[in-house]
Structure formats: C-alpha cells, structure tokens
Design an enzyme around this catalytic site. Structure first.
Site, PDB file in Angstrom:
ATOM      1  CG  ASP A  32      -2.040  -1.109   1.110  1.00 53.10           C
ATOM      2  OD1 ASP A  32      -2.014  -1.528   0.082  1.00 53.10           O
ATOM      3  OD2 ASP A  32      -2.594  -1.153   2.087  1.00 53.10           O
ATOM      4  CB  ALA A  33       3.792   2.094   1.919  1.00 51.44           C
ATOM      5  CD  GLU A  34       6.830  -1.153  -2.713  1.00 48.88           C
ATOM      6  OE1 GLU A  34       7.904  -1.382  -2.960  1.00 48.88           O
ATOM      7  OE2 GLU A  34       6.022  -2.048  -2.137  1.00 48.88           O
ATOM      8  CB  SER A  81     -11.412   6.308  -2.239  1.00 43.50           C
ATOM      9  OG  SER A  81     -10.338   5.957  -1.719  1.00 43.50           O
ATOM     10  CD  GLU A 113     -15.484   6.626  11.820  1.00 42.81           C
ATOM     11  OE1 GLU A 113     -15.537   5.744  10.932  1.00 42.81           O
ATOM     12  OE2 GLU A 113     -16.326   7.477  11.434  1.00 42.81           O
ATOM     13  CE  LYS A 115      -7.727   4.306   4.636  1.00 42.12           C
ATOM     14  NZ  LYS A 115      -7.511   3.138   4.155  1.00 42.12           N
ATOM     15  CG  ASP A 117      -5.521  -2.846   5.151  1.00 36.47           C
ATOM     16  OD1 ASP A 117      -6.175  -2.625   4.010  1.00 36.47           O
ATOM     17  OD2 ASP A 117      -4.415  -3.331   5.312  1.00 36.47           O
ATOM     18  NE  ARG A 136     -14.510   2.633  -3.108  1.00 32.57           N
ATOM     19  CZ  ARG A 136     -13.224   2.800  -3.618  1.00 32.57           C
ATOM     20  NH1 ARG A 136     -12.140   1.841  -3.803  1.00 32.57           N
ATOM     21  NH2 ARG A 136     -12.928   4.008  -4.131  1.00 32.57           N
ATOM     22  CD  GLU A 181     -13.127  -0.904   4.905  1.00 34.82           C
ATOM     23  OE1 GLU A 181     -14.008  -0.531   4.490  1.00 34.82           O
ATOM     24  OE2 GLU A 181     -12.089  -1.369   4.177  1.00 34.82           O
ATOM     25  CE1 TYR A 233     -16.299   1.922   7.090  1.00 35.00           C
ATOM     26  CE2 TYR A 233     -16.808   3.699   5.607  1.00 35.00           C
ATOM     27  CZ  TYR A 233     -16.192   2.415   5.464  1.00 35.00           C
ATOM     28  OH  TYR A 233     -15.715   2.094   4.448  1.00 35.00           O
ATOM     29  CE  LYS A 297     -15.180   8.484   8.254  1.00 37.96           C
ATOM     30  NZ  LYS A 297     -16.096   7.317   8.490  1.00 37.96           N
ATOM     31  CE  LYS A 321      -2.518   4.373   4.281  1.00 38.49           C
ATOM     32  NZ  LYS A 321      -2.500   3.920   2.833  1.00 38.49           N
ATOM     33  CB  CYS A 415      27.584 -27.760   9.207  1.00 37.25           C
ATOM     34  SG  CYS A 415      27.979 -26.414  10.303  1.00 37.25           S
ATOM     35  CB  CYS A 418      31.960 -27.763  11.210  1.00 35.28           C
ATOM     36  SG  CYS A 418      30.487 -28.571  11.356  1.00 35.28           S
ATOM     37  CB  CYS A 433      25.628 -28.114  12.677  1.00 41.04           C
ATOM     38  SG  CYS A 433      27.362 -28.615  12.810  1.00 41.04           S
ATOM     39  CB  CYS A 438      30.090 -27.137  14.706  1.00 41.87           C
ATOM     40  SG  CYS A 438      29.750 -25.635  13.569  1.00 41.87           S
TER      41      CYS A 438
END
Ligand code: IVH
Length: 675
Positions: A32-34, A81, A113, A115, A117, A136, A181, A233, A297, A321, A415, A418, A433, A438
């Site tokens: 979401d952040a990207e 949105s 309120e 949010k 997800d 939606r 939601e 809501y 709001k 956010k 391993c 060793c 291992c 070792c």
C-alpha cells in the site's frame, strides 16, 4: 518537458495496473505504501500541470475493473475513497485548504475512527430486511455478493435488532443502505494460518487478502466457514431521516444493531483529533483488526456533503496513515545462521528497503520448511513485514512478478561452518549441525556465555570470541577461564592494557550467582525468569544437575517443556564434564541471597512484567528491579503489580490495560527505583 510527461504516462499506467491487481484480482504486487508513493508523485505532477489532467487519470476516477463472475449492482450513491495524509502537518494542510470553502467563524468538530484495512461492503436493507450486499467495485458499480454476506455473522439480517430491555425501538428508513468494512480479526487470521500451516497448505499473506478472497467466493459455503467480521461507518442512501453528524450517526448505527467501532471519538479541535490519531500509532496492535491509519471526518455531515469531492475523495474527510509495516523488495540470497544448539536458521539477504522508516537488509526466513511451504525463491520479489517487537520476516513471494530465472532454495546438506552433514530430528522442522565441536556453534555458545545477562564478561565481544576459537585457545566455554596473559598478547589487536582488562573481567565473572551460571549454560527454554526460580529452589548447582523431571515440574513456574529440556541437558556426559571443568577453573558457583527478595527492600513482594523494546537489555532492567526486591515474571495476570512498557509493546501491554495494572515507562520505573 517531455521527461515529466513521460513519467506522468508511466505513473498512470503503473497505477492502473496496480488498481487492477488490487481491485479485480485481490492480489496486489506492491505494498500500500508503494502504491501511495506512486499516487503522490502523480498528484504532484498534475498539481504543477493541471493542463495535463485527463478524465481517465487514476486521480480522477476510481480504479478497478469488475470481474465477470458476479452480477453487477449500481450503487445508489458513489462509494468514495479517502485522501491520505502521512503526518499531522498533511492533515493541517488539508484543513487549511478545506476551511477556505466555508465561513471562518464556523465551529467545526471532528469524529475520528480507525481505518480498517479490509474490504468495503455496501449493505442494502428494505423495510429493515437485508436484501443485498455488494463490493465497492469501481465505486459506481459493485459486485453482488449477497449470499456470501448473508453468512457473515456481523451482518444483521433484520434491523433494528430489538433488545429485550430497550424501551423505544429505533426506526430505520424503508430504504436504508449502509457502508462498512469487512475484515478478519488479527487473532482469527493467525489461528486460520496456523491451521493451514499444520495441514501443510499455503498461508495467506495478510488478513485483507484473505477476507477479500473469501467474500468473492462463488460458493458461499466457503465464506460461511471463514471468520469474517464487519464494522459500519456510513449511510450511503436512506429515504428517511438519519443523524446529520458522524458521531451521532455511529451511535445510531449501533443502536439499530449494526456493528460499529468502539474506538471512535469526537473532538472540538483539529489538533486534539490529530493527537488522538497519534496515540494509536504505537498501540495499533490493540485493535482487533489490522488498521492502516485513522480517519478524521468533519462531524457535520451536511457540511461534508456541501464540500463535495475532489477526484474520488470527499473533501470532508482524510485518512492519517500509520507508518507502513510492509514493503516489497528483491530476495538477493539466503544466508544461514547457526545457534548454539546447532539449529540452522535461514535468513533473507535483501535489496535494502525502507519499511516504516527503518531500512531492512536482512529478514528471518524461520526454517526451511517454511521457505518450501511459502515457495520462496532466490530472485523473487518478496513481501517484507515488520511489526511490533517481531524481527522482520518474509510473508511470501509475489509470484506474479516472477521472470522464470528464480532459484529454489535447498536446505544445506552440510554445515556451512564445519562441513559436517546436517541432520533433521524426527518430528522437528529444524535442520541441525550435529557436530558439538562445530566452530559456528561454539561461537554462539561463547557469545551467549559472556553476555550481560549471563556471565557478563566485559571486553569479550563477538570478534574476540571468534579469534579465540579460531586460534584454538577456546574449545569450550570453560576454556575462557584458562586463557593466559601471554596468549592474549599474542593475539592481533591486544595490547597489555586491553589484555589485563579482559583478564580482570574474566576473574570477576567467577563469582556470578547460581542463576547466572544456569542461564549461561544455554539450556534450551531456560530464560532468566526460569533460571532464578531454579536457583532459588535448588540453591546448589549439584542439586540442580541431579534433579529429575518430577521434581522440576513440581516447582512453581516450571512446566514440562522446561523440565524435559533441563533433564535432557543435565544428563549428557559432555555437560556434566563441562560443569566439572568450570568448577576446576575456579568459578565459585554459589547461591546468592540477593537472588531472593528481602522484605526490607522497597519493591519487596512486587511483581513486574517487562514488554516492548527498552533502551537497555531486558536482563539489565530485570536485574535492577530484582536488586530492589521486586520479582520479574513472564506473563500478566491480575496479581501483577506493574508492567514496564518499552517501544512497540505487544499483547502484554493490552492485557495490562484491560486489567487496569499500573503501567510504567522507563522513566517512571527509574523514579520508582530511586524513590
Ligand atoms: S470513510 C466518504 N471510514 O478506507 C466515506 N473509510 O482508503 C469515505 N475505510 O475505501 C470512507 N475504515 O474502504 C471510512 N472508518 C472508516 C474506514 C474507511 C476503512 C476504508 C474504506 C475506503 C478506504 C479509503
């Protein structure tokens, strides 16, 4: 400015693609952040060049095409949105812009309120009867998922739900369409993933994906078997009167029998509203659901309507956010760590990525079974998660972005330290291992032995420990006590002063109390709380070494897992020999009366639980509590006196709040200790 225009086109194309993945396929390939970052960049370009805005820009319409599998439902009003803010100043800017649209002297209240997800759902009631439910979709037309929503327990099939004691029945308009939601609680999600894992199935990357998948099932029996919850809501449409303030609307929805958040609050100033949102950043795990922010709001719904919309977002509300806890990046390679018991722990080497303000380059991959189950491959784009006090981990690969060049990950046959062939014990997922000599294992054992909470040998850091092992001076932890000054002086980087200092701290560690020696032994499952209980009970290392499982399990606080692990450890010849060797090297293992509280100490009889990340290691904090006579235990109960809370505390903090236990931050603890 051809470059900027090119970037604009690129951003629009990318955003459209991600909208499609998110809204239609329920299978996003970026976090979401990207996504938010792409949208911000696009908005910035469009703000500087309004002449470039086209009606089909993702900023102008709600993304997402509709799947052909479900019947279509035209929403009675657009399902809007929300614009995003990432800090208090963004919110203030939003309100400065918005308040230009109404008289300056107008008194404004705000309802805040969480949010959630989850997945937006639109519920239609006719004469109080649930008749239709939709997703939606693109905001104008959604998908008819009525049979699935009927199976969701939080969706009342008839409203108002009359409560026996309620005197007056709250009426609902004949046509009544509400928005809410749908989601899976964190607890249900974890339980569900654990069940799937136990059966060897593919787990879900996050609750949102899981909820979306279940609600868009063609077979509603599948939805019925899943733990979907709901919180409402907003009213989308009504042919009668409903409250004209968001705060009153929430109360009204609750009264008619629709589920509503408990965490909503109304404020008479924006600063107070922002401050309230900010109090939730560190406490977000206390919500029963995954929350990705808070929504502020304007409380007056008529004013909200007057303010209208910009693009697809209402002007009258904004989402603040929380810092992201998830990102995608490339898995460059897989490394293997070895524990002191020989367990091989795979970890991911990542293309550095910023997750909520922290750059992550390594993340745990738990074990090789987990890698196989999640089908994680080298070269994959992977979802990295970081939350609360857990170590960053890989939730799974983004399969849709594979090029075909990715390499599967095999557990090491030998391993890496060793070269001994690795083994897997029946019924365990870990790969070991088995070589007790070792160097990798010994390295960890030495590091643990000398650490602050164990024998506390200052000046013997990781590098020196490795050097002592490499040169053969240390073949087991007891060898630390036979190192000579001359041997140290021969090591690179050791001048006389440094050597003397180290020898002094080694000498000082010979007088550590019994509990420290028990911890330093590194018996699996024996932490500092158990070690102290054991020290207090046995008061002698010999008695402890001879105890059987029956005797151990009778001690308050020692369960069968710890008891079995202790007996398994104390009965091995090499451990019996090691203890003998430690004794011979002059360590005086004694029970120290300080290990039990004195009645004249100020915190005598008080119990403490520590949670979250503190500025010092927990062992040190625990030691200071204990030196004042307090007792440190692992879990919170009604009997706990204080809970010491650091950064990003976990469920113990929530439980302490529920039980009304006194919460101390580090400063308050210091004051208490000094008082
Ligand atoms: S209000 C005009 N309130 O967040 C109403 N939305 O990123 C606009 N969401 O699509 C939405 N919790 O699905 C609102 N308490 C809440 C919410 C909420 C979650 C979702 C909603 C929306 C998305 C916007």
């Amino acid at each position: 400015m051809p470059n900027l225009q090119q970037r604009l086109a690129e951003l629009r194309e990318q955003i459209n693609f991600h909208n499609y993945r998110y809204n239609v396929l329920d299978d996003p390939v970026i976090s979401d952040a990207e996504y938010d970052r792409l949208m911000i960049e696009l908005r910035q370009i469009e703000a500087a060049h309004p002449e470039w805005i086209t009606p089909d820009s993702p900023t102008q319409r709600v993304g997402g095409q509709l799947s052909e599998r479900f019947a279509k439902v035209t929403h009675p009003a657009p399902i809007l949105s929300l614009a995003n803010a990432f800090n208090g100043d963004d919110v203030r800017d939003w309100f400065t812009r918005t308040s230009k649209l109404f008289p300056a002297d107008r008194q404004i209240s705000f309802t805040v309120e969480p949010k959630i997800d989850g997945l937006t759902v639109v519920l239609h009631y006719r004469e109080g009867v649930f008749i239709q439910g939709a997703t939606r979709g693109d905001g104008r037309i959604g998908e008819d998922i009525t049979p699935n929503l009927r199976t969701v327990k939080g969706v009342p099939l008839k409203i108002p739900v009359t409560q026996k004691k309620a005197k007056s029945k709250v009426a609902v308009p004949a046509t009544f369409v509400v928005r809410g939601e749908a989601f899976i609680t964190t607890q249900d999600f974890e339980a569900m993933n654990q069940q799937i894992e136990a059966k060897g199935g593919k787990t879900f990357a996050n609750p949102r994906n899981a909820a979306a998948g279940f609600l868009r099932q063609l077979d509603s029996r599948v939805t019925a078997s899943r733990p979907i919850s709901l919180l409402c809501y907003a009213v989308v449409n009504a042919d009668g009167t409903t409250p004209r303030s968001q705060w009153e609307l929430l109360n009204y929805l609750r009264e008619v029998g629709l589920p509503v958040t408990q965490a909503a609050k109304r404020f008479d100033s924006l600063d107070k509203a922002i401050a309230y949102c900010e109090t939730w950043i560190d406490r977000r795990d206390e919500f029963l659901f995954e929350a990705d922010g808070m929504v502020i709001k304007i409380d007056d719904l008529d004013l909200q309507a007057e303010l209208g919309i910009v693009g697809k977002d209402p002007r009258g509300a904004i989402a603040l956010k929380f810092p992201a806890r998830e990102a995608t990046t490339q898995l460059l390679n897989v490394g293997v760590n070895i524990g002191r018991t020989g367990i091989m722990a795979p970890y991911a080497i990542l293309e550095p990525v910023n997750v909520g303000g922290v750059t992550i380059e390594r993340a745990t991959l738990h074990n090789f079974d987990d890698i196989a189950r999640k089908d994680i491959r080298i070269g994959d784009r992977v979802i990295v998660k970081r939350s609360g006090d857990v170590i960053p981990y890989i939730a799974g690969p983004v399969v849709a972005l594979r090029s075909g060049q990715e390499k599967t990950i095999e557990p090491p046959r030998n391993c890496p330290f060793c070269d001994t062939p690795t083994i897997r014990r029946a019924g365990e997922v870990a790969i070991y291992c088995p070589n007790r000599d070792c160097p990798g294992r010994l390295d960890r054992a030495v590091q643990f032995f000398v650490s602050k909470g164990a024998m506390d040998i200052d000046g013997l850091g990781e590098k020196i420990a490795s050097r002592l092992i490499e040169t053969g001076l240390v073949e087991d932890v007891a060898d630390i006590y036979s190192i000579t000054r001359d041997q140290l002086l021969e090591l690179e980087g050791f001048a006389e002063k440094k050597a003397d200092k180290l020898l002094q701290s080694i000498e000082a560690s010979k007088e550590r109390p019994l509990s420290r020696v028990i911890i330093a032994s590194g018996i699996p499952h024996v932490g500092y709380v158990a070690a102290e209980t054991l020290a207090k009970h046995f008061r002698s290392l010999d008695k402890f070494m001879q105890a059987d499982e029956d005797e151990l399990t009778q001690i308050d606080g020692i369960g069968t897992t710890i008891a079995t692990s202790i007996v398994d450890w104390t009965h091995r010849k090499e451990h019996i020999d090691l203890i003998k060797k430690l004794r011979k090297s002059g360590i005086t293992i004694v029970f120290d009366e300080d290990e039990s509280p004195h009645s004249n100490e100020k915190l005598a009889g008080k119990t403490f639980v520590i949670t979250g990340t503190l500025s010092k290691p927990r062992d040190e904090i625990a030691a200071s509590i204990k030196s004042a006579g307090g007792k440190v235990i692992d879990s919170v109960s009604k009997k706990t006196d204080y809970v010491v809370v650091g950064e990003t505390p976990g469920s113990k903090f929530a439980r302490a709040q529920q039980l009304g236990i006194t919460i101390l931050d580090e400063a308050a603890l210091s004051r208490l200790l000094r008082s």
